[in-house]
Design a protein around this motif. Sequence first.
Motif, short mmCIF file in Angstrom:
data_model
loop_
_atom_site.label_atom_id
_atom_site.label_comp_id
_atom_site.label_asym_id
_atom_site.label_seq_id
_atom_site.Cartn_x
_atom_site.Cartn_y
_atom_site.Cartn_z
N MET A 1 0.85 -1.18 0.00
CA MET A 1 0.00 0.00 0.00
C MET A 1 0.90 1.24 0.00
N LYS A 2 0.55 2.20 -0.82
CA LYS A 2 1.28 3.45 -0.89
C LYS A 2 0.81 4.40 0.20
N LYS A 3 1.66 5.36 0.52
CA LYS A 3 1.30 6.36 1.53
C LYS A 3 0.04 7.12 1.15
N GLU A 4 -0.12 7.40 -0.13
CA GLU A 4 -1.30 8.12 -0.60
C GLU A 4 -2.57 7.31 -0.35
N ILE A 117 -3.66 12.06 10.40
CA ILE A 117 -3.82 12.56 9.04
C ILE A 117 -2.85 13.70 8.76
N GLN A 118 -2.66 14.57 9.72
CA GLN A 118 -1.70 15.66 9.51
C GLN A 118 -0.31 15.10 9.27
N TYR A 119 0.06 14.09 10.03
CA TYR A 119 1.37 13.45 9.84
C TYR A 119 1.48 12.85 8.43
N LEU A 120 0.43 12.14 8.01
CA LEU A 120 0.44 11.53 6.67
C LEU A 120 0.49 12.59 5.58
N ILE A 121 -0.25 13.67 5.74
CA ILE A 121 -0.20 14.76 4.75
C ILE A 121 1.22 15.30 4.65
N ASP A 122 1.83 15.55 5.79
CA ASP A 122 3.21 16.04 5.79
C ASP A 122 4.15 15.04 5.13
N VAL A 124 3.30 12.57 2.87
CA VAL A 124 2.98 12.41 1.45
C VAL A 124 3.46 13.62 0.64
N TYR A 125 3.30 14.80 1.21
CA TYR A 125 3.65 16.01 0.46
C TYR A 125 5.02 16.55 0.80
N GLY A 126 5.87 15.71 1.43
CA GLY A 126 7.28 16.00 1.58
C GLY A 126 7.70 16.92 2.69
N LYS A 127 6.85 17.19 3.65
CA LYS A 127 7.24 18.07 4.75
C LYS A 127 8.03 17.34 5.82
N VAL A 128 7.88 16.01 5.88
CA VAL A 128 8.68 15.18 6.79
C VAL A 128 9.15 13.97 6.00
N LYS A 129 10.21 13.37 6.46
CA LYS A 129 10.73 12.15 5.81
C LYS A 129 10.27 10.95 6.63
#
Length: 130
Positions: A1-4, A117-122, A124-129
Amino acid sequence: MKKEELLGKELSNLYAIAKQVNHYFDGSDINFLSERTQQILVNYIKFSCANEEQTAGALRDLKINPGNTSDSIVNEITENLHDITTQKGYSKETRELGFLMSLNRLIGYHESNLENIQYLIDLVYGKVKG
């Protein structure tokens, strides 16, 4: 499963939480609660309604249909709230305290889903590794 895909599943779950909360409290009898507890509940319901709308929009943007998703933890908590509101053998103070404890659990659960969800958004969209 992908992060998205995981993000989509988490958003669907968040949508289910808000939808179930809003459905449960729609027309609920909260007269036995103090004004303070009623105000906490009213504020939470307003937040949950806005959250449902925002989450539905995010799901539409991602082209995800949440379907009839429901959350078993929310089911258990709302069943407990129902039991508390219909109990007649306990004092008003005890009923309110039990209601408030369950409401706190529900709000905490909702909040933890938002944090995920905030963690996943960050992520998925590259704000955290990850």
